[in-house]
Design an enzyme around this catalytic site. Sequence first.
Site, PDB file in Angstrom:
ATOM      1  CB  SER A  27      58.452  80.669  47.220  1.00 53.71           C
ATOM      2  OG  SER A  27      58.663  79.942  48.673  1.00 53.71           O
ATOM      3  CE1 TYR A  50      57.468  73.578  50.265  1.00 55.91           C
ATOM      4  CE2 TYR A  50      58.542  75.568  50.353  1.00 55.91           C
ATOM      5  CZ  TYR A  50      58.373  74.320  50.211  1.00 55.91           C
ATOM      6  OH  TYR A  50      59.460  74.020  49.277  1.00 55.91           O
ATOM      7  CB  THR A  77      55.755  72.828  47.168  1.00 51.16           C
ATOM      8  OG1 THR A  77      55.927  73.600  46.443  1.00 51.16           O
ATOM      9  CG2 THR A  77      57.089  71.659  46.983  1.00 51.16           C
ATOM     10  NE  ARG A  87      76.879  64.539  52.485  1.00 48.05           N
ATOM     11  CZ  ARG A  87      75.767  64.114  51.857  1.00 48.05           C
ATOM     12  NH1 ARG A  87      75.000  64.665  51.185  1.00 48.05           N
ATOM     13  NH2 ARG A  87      75.615  62.719  52.356  1.00 48.05           N
ATOM     14  CE  LYS A 154      58.134  73.550  42.154  1.00 44.67           C
ATOM     15  NZ  LYS A 154      59.254  73.275  43.387  1.00 44.67           N
ATOM     16  CB  SER A 176      59.205  69.438  40.476  1.00 43.22           C
ATOM     17  OG  SER A 176      60.259  70.065  41.210  1.00 43.22           O
ATOM     18  CG  HIS A 178      62.254  70.977  46.287  1.00 44.36           C
ATOM     19  ND1 HIS A 178      61.082  71.060  46.434  1.00 44.36           N
ATOM     20  CD2 HIS A 178      63.098  72.031  46.829  1.00 44.36           C
ATOM     21  CE1 HIS A 178      60.829  72.271  47.345  1.00 44.36           C
ATOM     22  NE2 HIS A 178      62.374  72.743  47.551  1.00 44.36           N
ATOM     23  CG  ASP A 210      60.709  72.315  38.691  1.00 47.11           C
ATOM     24  OD1 ASP A 210      60.982  71.199  38.943  1.00 47.11           O
ATOM     25  OD2 ASP A 210      60.408  73.179  39.387  1.00 47.11           O
ATOM     26  N   GLY A 211      63.439  71.049  36.479  1.00 45.57           N
ATOM     27  CA  GLY A 211      64.455  70.658  36.896  1.00 45.57           C
ATOM     28  C   GLY A 211      65.534  70.330  35.932  1.00 45.57           C
ATOM     29  N   GLY A 212      66.622  71.280  36.082  1.00 48.41           N
ATOM     30  CA  GLY A 212      67.585  71.136  34.931  1.00 48.41           C
ATOM     31  C   GLY A 212      67.398  71.716  33.723  1.00 48.41           C
ATOM     32  NE  ARG A 214      70.734  74.643  35.092  1.00 49.30           N
ATOM     33  CZ  ARG A 214      69.414  74.327  35.962  1.00 49.30           C
ATOM     34  NH1 ARG A 214      68.285  74.517  35.673  1.00 49.30           N
ATOM     35  NH2 ARG A 214      69.754  74.072  37.307  1.00 49.30           N
ATOM     36  NE  ARG A 234      69.138  74.640  40.922  1.00 48.96           N
ATOM     37  CZ  ARG A 234      69.317  73.230  41.306  1.00 48.96           C
ATOM     38  NH1 ARG A 234      70.253  72.932  42.088  1.00 48.96           N
ATOM     39  NH2 ARG A 234      68.497  72.507  40.767  1.00 48.96           N
TER      40      ARG A 234
HETATM   41  C1  LIG Z   1      67.481  78.339  46.590  1.00 48.16           C
HETATM   42  C2  LIG Z   1      66.199  77.478  46.010  1.00 48.16           C
HETATM   43  C3  LIG Z   1      65.066  77.796  46.586  1.00 48.16           C
HETATM   44  C4  LIG Z   1      63.816  77.120  46.590  1.00 48.16           C
HETATM   45  N1  LIG Z   1      62.693  77.333  47.096  1.00 48.16           N
HETATM   46  C5  LIG Z   1      61.516  76.737  46.695  1.00 48.16           C
HETATM   47  C6  LIG Z   1      60.306  76.965  47.394  1.00 48.16           C
HETATM   48  O1  LIG Z   1      60.125  77.850  48.477  1.00 48.16           O
HETATM   49  N2  LIG Z   1      59.259  76.221  47.203  1.00 48.16           N
HETATM   50  C7  LIG Z   1      59.382  75.345  46.082  1.00 48.16           C
HETATM   51  O2  LIG Z   1      58.153  74.670  45.452  1.00 48.16           O
HETATM   52  N3  LIG Z   1      60.244  74.998  45.315  1.00 48.16           N
HETATM   53  C8  LIG Z   1      61.375  75.633  45.680  1.00 48.16           C
HETATM   54  N4  LIG Z   1      62.560  75.318  44.982  1.00 48.16           N
HETATM   55  C9  LIG Z   1      62.798  74.214  43.938  1.00 48.16           C
HETATM   56  C10 LIG Z   1      62.230  75.062  42.837  1.00 48.16           C
HETATM   57  O3  LIG Z   1      61.073  75.449  42.745  1.00 48.16           O
HETATM   58  C11 LIG Z   1      62.384  74.220  41.690  1.00 48.16           C
HETATM   59  O4  LIG Z   1      61.800  73.074  41.754  1.00 48.16           O
HETATM   60  C12 LIG Z   1      64.046  73.559  41.268  1.00 48.16           C
HETATM   61  O5  LIG Z   1      65.007  74.770  41.390  1.00 48.16           O
HETATM   62  C13 LIG Z   1      63.850  73.531  39.521  1.00 48.16           C
HETATM   63  O6  LIG Z   1      65.160  73.023  39.285  1.00 48.16           O
HETATM   64  P1  LIG Z   1      66.316  74.006  38.416  1.00 48.16           P
HETATM   65  O7  LIG Z   1      66.814  74.879  39.644  1.00 48.16           O
HETATM   66  O8  LIG Z   1      67.362  73.106  38.083  1.00 48.16           O
HETATM   67  O9  LIG Z   1      65.416  74.686  37.545  1.00 48.16           O
HETATM   68  C14 LIG Z   1      63.927  76.210  45.180  1.00 48.16           C
HETATM   69  C15 LIG Z   1      65.024  75.842  44.750  1.00 48.16           C
HETATM   70  C16 LIG Z   1      66.153  76.444  44.964  1.00 48.16           C
HETATM   71  C17 LIG Z   1      67.400  76.448  44.131  1.00 48.16           C
END
Ligand SMILES: Cc1cc2nc3c(=O)[nH]c(=O)nc-3n(C[C@H](O)[C@H](O)[C@H](O)COP(=O)(O)O)c2cc1C
Length: 286
Positions: A27, A50, A77, A87, A154, A176, A178, A210-212, A214, A234
């Site tokens: 990142s 970014y 992104t 929150r 992204k 994505s 995020h 991505d997203g969820g 696991r 995560r």
């Molecule tokens: C703590 C945290 C920091 C993140 N920072 C960035 C980032 O700097 N750039 C970015 O493109 N996505 C960022 N993301 C989003 C992740 O790249 C990713 O899209 C997302 O976590 C995927 O979902 P998942 O956590 O359910 O696997 C961040 C996510 C989290 C949880």
Amino acid sequence: MQGSFDDGAEAATAAAAAEAGMAFTLSTGASMTIEQVAKAAGQARWFQLYFVTRDRQVILDLVRRAEAAGYTALCVTVDNPVHGFRRWALRRGGSTRRQDSQLGNLAPYAEQIAQAAVTRPPALDRLAPPVHFPATWDDIRWLRSQTELPIVLKGILHPEDAATAMEIGLQGVFVSNHGGRQLDHGISTLEALPRVAAAVHARGGVVLMDGGVRSAPDAAIALALGADAVGLGRPVLWALAVGGQRGVSSYLTAFRTELLRTLQLLGLTGPAGLSAEHVERRTESL
Ligand SMILES: Cc1cc2nc3c(=O)[nH]c(=O)nc-3n(C[C@H](O)[C@H](O)[C@H](O)COP(=O)(O)O)c2cc1C
């Protein structure tokens, strides 16, 4: 920001990904620098960009550093022009980062970014350091003209945006939202995936999602519905927090083993055999 979870930070995660034969995306907001992480990472290393300021020289400098350090693609992104109203972050004083964690990559541009922050709406001040600017299509076209590196966007959820990205000459998109951290009630990535994938594949691009995700069966469903690869967010941070590099390594190795087992149970020898036929869709929207 992975220094918030373990002192090994992004270098530890990148090394674990390389060990597991997986790609790692660094990142812009990382704790460690592009150059530090390059030393620990494998060949498959991408840089997530970014638009942290309107000053294109800063953006270009980040790109040139990534090129020089051997990153093989840029992941831009676009779903974070402002942070979502988080929150849980407000309860922690506005940030998910530890107060003492560094933004290694951005240190050289502190002055330009501080100037940009002056124009930030006050209500978001506590939510959002560092500020990101909405990258416009013009910005993306400009970026395309500045580097030979493959670029994926992204944060894409709509097929029309995906089509525009391809028309601009990008190599693909990352479906994505995020990690659901931006907009409550937004569409899930799995729902968005089939239509975006159709738009991108028709134009010869690659689709990540991505997203969820696991465990391996989650990944298999995404691959079956049109993703060429999936990203893990995560779970990797949790593994890093619990066990550092070894923790991430152990999670990724288990993931890989489970993916093989999942494919075998579906009667397949590799992910290329996955198709929508393998997924029973229970809702209209999928
Ligand atoms: C703590 C945290 C920091 C993140 N920072 C960035 C980032 O700097 N750039 C970015 O493109 N996505 C960022 N993301 C989003 C992740 O790249 C990713 O899209 C997302 O976590 C995927 O979902 P998942 O956590 O359910 O696997 C961040 C996510 C989290 C949880």
